[in-house]
Write an enzyme that holds these catalytic residues in place. Sequence first.
Site, mmCIF file in Angstrom:
data_model
loop_
_atom_site.group_PDB
_atom_site.id
_atom_site.type_symbol
_atom_site.label_atom_id
_atom_site.label_comp_id
_atom_site.label_asym_id
_atom_site.label_seq_id
_atom_site.Cartn_x
_atom_site.Cartn_y
_atom_site.Cartn_z
ATOM 1 N N GLY A 1 34.406 -69.642 -79.063
ATOM 2 C CA GLY A 1 34.738 -68.437 -79.373
ATOM 3 C C GLY A 1 36.041 -68.130 -79.882
ATOM 4 C CB THR A 2 38.109 -70.059 -81.501
ATOM 5 O OG1 THR A 2 38.039 -70.220 -80.086
ATOM 6 C CG2 THR A 2 39.374 -70.600 -82.038
ATOM 7 C CB VAL A 3 39.560 -66.886 -85.895
ATOM 8 C CG1 VAL A 3 38.439 -65.876 -85.694
ATOM 9 C CG2 VAL A 3 40.868 -66.379 -85.303
ATOM 10 C CG MET B 1 36.394 -71.672 -85.417
ATOM 11 S SD MET B 1 34.726 -71.157 -84.981
ATOM 12 C CE MET B 1 35.049 -70.077 -83.622
#
Length: 537
Positions: free
Chosen positions: A355-357, A437
């Site tokens: 869950g990330t960019v 990611m």
Amino acid sequence: MFAFDPQSNPYPISRQATYARNGMVATSQPLAAQAGLDILKKGGNAIDAAIATAACLTVVEPTSNGIGGDAYALVWVKGKLHGLNGSGPAPKSISIEAVKEAGYDKIPKFGWIPVTVPGVPAAWAALSEKFGKLPFKEVLEPAIRYAEEGFPLSPVLSKYWNRAYQIFKENLKKDMFKHWFETFIPNGKVPKAGDIWKSPGHAKTLREIGETNADSFYRGELAEKIDQFSKDNGGFLTKEDLASYRAEWVQPIGVNYRGYDVWEIPPNGQGLVALQALNILNGFEFEARDTVDTLHKQIEAIKLAFADGFKYITDEIHMKYSSEELLSESYAARRRNLITDTALLPEAGDPSSSGTVYLSTADHEGNMVSFIQSNYMGFGSGLVVPGTGIALQNRGHDFSMDPNHSNALVGGKKTINTIIPGFLTKDNEAIGPFGVMGGYMQPQGHVQVVMNTIDFGMNPQTALDAPRWQWMKEKSVHVEHRFAHHLIQGLAEKGHQMQLAVEPNSFGRGQIIWRDPETGVLIGGTESRTDGAIASW
């Protein structure tokens, strides 16, 4: 540079790589990529563009990151690579005993207990202060504008938004969660692709962060609001925790893989897992990518590296073994010797007995940035500080409740962190930033992308588009539906428990920018598994 054929395109979904000379921004949202490019064109450098893009992503991709999350960066400036750890520790007052007294045997995913000190605003400010050219508040302007005026949701973004809503409406019943629904589900309606979403509170917060160099978030009005929200709902996070926080400049760690140096942030990040796996794989020769033998050895190396990572990685000062010990050639050789022709059950080794960019930026001056930020598990804890748009992370969920575990919960300690930026150099010259990611897929994605590039000569776009595998646990391996049947069958015959992934978007989302050291030309690839885009000129 690399021996890839710019025209090669063995995978049907693959686009061609992007080429440019003056600047490039690659990330998962077109609007954020364009914002970074606009900053480059205004005279900003790659660092300014990275901050602008990252700030925009908190607005245009809140399903993956936010102001209340963590961040890491690898920054190439004037021939040197710098590392920034923008992850935050657990509140000083929390403990295993306190969590048990609150009625939990393990750390929950939602609410105040898993909330750690957010590092994102401090990371932006530290990058700007050390390397930026434009005023900090100026590089936040595109993000502020999108938060105030709104933006239309893209297709993949709307899918994750709706998925989060379905999870949250079933699990977030307490009054403290109502601010998330007010912020992200306006008027009780889940935004869909093409709908305009805006967040005036988010815009106001970004403006205050820009005008105070993030000081308000840690020692000012925003800190007071976070502190009060925590007190009102029995949280452990205090304004004292915020006031004592600083983003930390660190020395990157790396291994040499076939003449290229692969760099990661040191623990508490899990980049060490990717480096360990590459260290193990460095002792093998691979003739082709899409063979059972190649895939088997990759999977086995990742399993061994993760076994060590899950046991040993935590806040670096609490680690039993150092990064140097875990990355030693002698230890890699011992781990490599465990790989046979059949799948193994991974166990941690003992180095002492041996869950990330995500976004990438580059400018015409030679500066390059590998940057990643996350709220974890999508929107994070489910908490939004009232009136601010600050969605708080739940990174503390990864702490162990076993007091004898390396990553045991302790107040003021940082937990193992899944988010990792990567960087590649050769002969002390920058090749460029890369990242994939997606939780514990990230080290696995790093290994696959690095090998696609170095071992198999793929250009950045094809290296990202190639079908991926993901080790899940024990002997379980998930693969994408595009995986060749004969490879799945061959791996199954070696003892791997093979399964086509139920969730097609679980294999990470990556970006790459390489610079040709002879011509200075930038070559970029962006993720086809999401709404990815490259902005360049």
